[in-house]
Scaffold this motif. Structure first.
Motif, short mmCIF file in Angstrom:
data_model
loop_
_atom_site.label_atom_id
_atom_site.label_comp_id
_atom_site.label_asym_id
_atom_site.label_seq_id
_atom_site.Cartn_x
_atom_site.Cartn_y
_atom_site.Cartn_z
N LEU A 47 4.53 6.29 2.27
CA LEU A 47 3.59 6.34 1.16
C LEU A 47 4.10 5.43 0.05
O LEU A 47 5.32 5.29 -0.14
CB LEU A 47 3.47 7.76 0.64
CG LEU A 47 3.09 8.84 1.67
CD1 LEU A 47 3.18 10.22 1.04
CD2 LEU A 47 1.70 8.57 2.23
N ASP A 48 3.17 4.83 -0.71
CA ASP A 48 3.59 4.00 -1.84
C ASP A 48 3.88 4.91 -3.04
O ASP A 48 3.77 6.14 -2.96
CB ASP A 48 2.55 2.93 -2.16
CG ASP A 48 1.22 3.47 -2.66
OD1 ASP A 48 1.13 4.67 -3.04
OD2 ASP A 48 0.25 2.69 -2.67
N ARG A 49 4.24 4.32 -4.15
CA ARG A 49 4.63 5.11 -5.33
C ARG A 49 3.48 5.95 -5.88
O ARG A 49 3.70 6.89 -6.63
CB ARG A 49 5.22 4.24 -6.41
CG ARG A 49 4.22 3.32 -7.08
CD ARG A 49 4.84 2.54 -8.19
NE ARG A 49 5.64 1.47 -7.64
CZ ARG A 49 6.16 0.49 -8.31
NH1 ARG A 49 5.96 0.43 -9.60
NH2 ARG A 49 6.85 -0.44 -7.74
N ASP A 50 2.22 5.62 -5.51
CA ASP A 50 1.07 6.40 -5.94
C ASP A 50 0.69 7.47 -4.92
O ASP A 50 -0.32 8.15 -5.08
CB ASP A 50 -0.13 5.47 -6.17
CG ASP A 50 0.13 4.48 -7.30
OD1 ASP A 50 0.78 4.88 -8.30
OD2 ASP A 50 -0.28 3.31 -7.18
N GLY A 51 1.48 7.59 -3.84
CA GLY A 51 1.21 8.59 -2.81
C GLY A 51 0.17 8.15 -1.79
O GLY A 51 -0.30 8.97 -1.00
N LYS A 52 -0.17 6.86 -1.76
CA LYS A 52 -1.16 6.35 -0.81
C LYS A 52 -0.44 5.81 0.43
O LYS A 52 0.64 5.23 0.31
CB LYS A 52 -1.99 5.25 -1.44
CG LYS A 52 -2.84 5.73 -2.60
CD LYS A 52 -3.62 4.62 -3.22
CE LYS A 52 -4.40 5.14 -4.42
NZ LYS A 52 -5.01 4.07 -5.18
N PRO A 53 -1.05 5.97 1.61
CA PRO A 53 -0.43 5.46 2.85
C PRO A 53 -0.22 3.95 2.78
O PRO A 53 -1.09 3.21 2.32
CB PRO A 53 -1.45 5.80 3.94
CG PRO A 53 -2.29 6.89 3.36
CD PRO A 53 -2.31 6.64 1.88
N VAL A 54 0.95 3.49 3.25
CA VAL A 54 1.27 2.08 3.32
C VAL A 54 0.82 1.57 4.68
O VAL A 54 1.29 2.03 5.72
CB VAL A 54 2.78 1.84 3.13
CG1 VAL A 54 3.15 0.39 3.41
CG2 VAL A 54 3.19 2.24 1.73
N GLU A 55 -0.11 0.62 4.67
CA GLU A 55 -0.64 0.08 5.92
C GLU A 55 -0.36 -1.42 5.97
O GLU A 55 -0.38 -2.11 4.95
CB GLU A 55 -2.14 0.37 6.03
CG GLU A 55 -2.41 1.87 6.11
CD GLU A 55 -3.88 2.20 6.25
OE1 GLU A 55 -4.74 1.36 5.93
OE2 GLU A 55 -4.16 3.34 6.66
N GLY A 56 -0.07 -1.91 7.18
CA GLY A 56 0.16 -3.34 7.38
C GLY A 56 1.58 -3.79 7.12
O GLY A 56 1.83 -4.98 7.01
N ALA A 57 2.51 -2.87 7.06
CA ALA A 57 3.91 -3.24 6.84
C ALA A 57 4.60 -3.49 8.18
O ALA A 57 4.15 -3.02 9.22
CB ALA A 57 4.63 -2.12 6.10
N LYS A 58 5.68 -4.25 8.14
CA LYS A 58 6.57 -4.40 9.29
C LYS A 58 7.72 -3.44 9.03
O LYS A 58 8.41 -3.54 8.02
CB LYS A 58 7.07 -5.83 9.42
CG LYS A 58 6.00 -6.80 9.84
CD LYS A 58 6.58 -8.18 10.03
CE LYS A 58 5.46 -9.13 10.43
NZ LYS A 58 5.95 -10.50 10.58
N VAL A 59 7.91 -2.51 9.96
CA VAL A 59 8.91 -1.47 9.77
C VAL A 59 9.86 -1.46 10.96
O VAL A 59 9.43 -1.52 12.11
CB VAL A 59 8.24 -0.08 9.63
CG1 VAL A 59 9.29 1.01 9.43
CG2 VAL A 59 7.23 -0.08 8.49
N SER A 60 11.15 -1.40 10.67
CA SER A 60 12.15 -1.28 11.73
C SER A 60 13.20 -0.28 11.28
O SER A 60 13.33 0.03 10.09
CB SER A 60 12.79 -2.63 12.04
OG SER A 60 13.45 -3.14 10.92
#
Length: 124
Positions: A47-60
């Motif tokens: 989630l971002d700092r506003d509590g919204k889902p983070v979409e489209g990130a590269k995560v490892s």
């Protein structure tokens, strides 16, 4: 590169990122147990700092067993939607692990870590 050097570099990068370390909230979801020689799903809700889902990130994530030096388990997480990212890990030993998480989102990188424990699945 040895574990100490990797840890030192990670800590330096975290200090350099400064206030950006508060940009994300990560909820790490791991099973309580694993079956040897089988993949175990590891899930993160970001989630971002506003509590919204983070979409489209590269995560490892690199999973490291605390106190051991038998190598990391590296995972590229796949996005499943609504800020959820999933990866697969093959655990060899039960114990306490640290997940060193990297998020690349909109050209900015964030590093953080979460800790968890996992045991052998006794119901085999």
């Amino acid at each position: 590169m040895n574990k100490f050097a990797s840890l030192l570099i990670s800590l330096i990068l975290i200090l350099i990122t400064g206030c950006s370390s508060n940009d994300f909230e990560i909820k790490l979801i791991t099973p309580k147990s694993f079956t040897p020689d089988q993949s175990t799903p590891i899930q993160m809700k970001i989630l971002d700092r506003d509590g919204k889902p983070v979409e489209g990130a590269k995560v490892s994530a690199d999973l490291d067993m605390q106190g051991m030096s038998h190598g990391d388990i590296s995972m590229n997480m796949q996005e499943t939607g609504n800020g959820v990212y999933v990866g697969q890990a093959k655990f060899e030993m039960e114990g306490d692990y640290t997940a060193a998480i990297t998020i690349d989102y909109k050209g900015e990188k964030w590093l953080g870590e979460k800790r968890f424990s996992i045991v052998y699945n006794k119901a085999q």
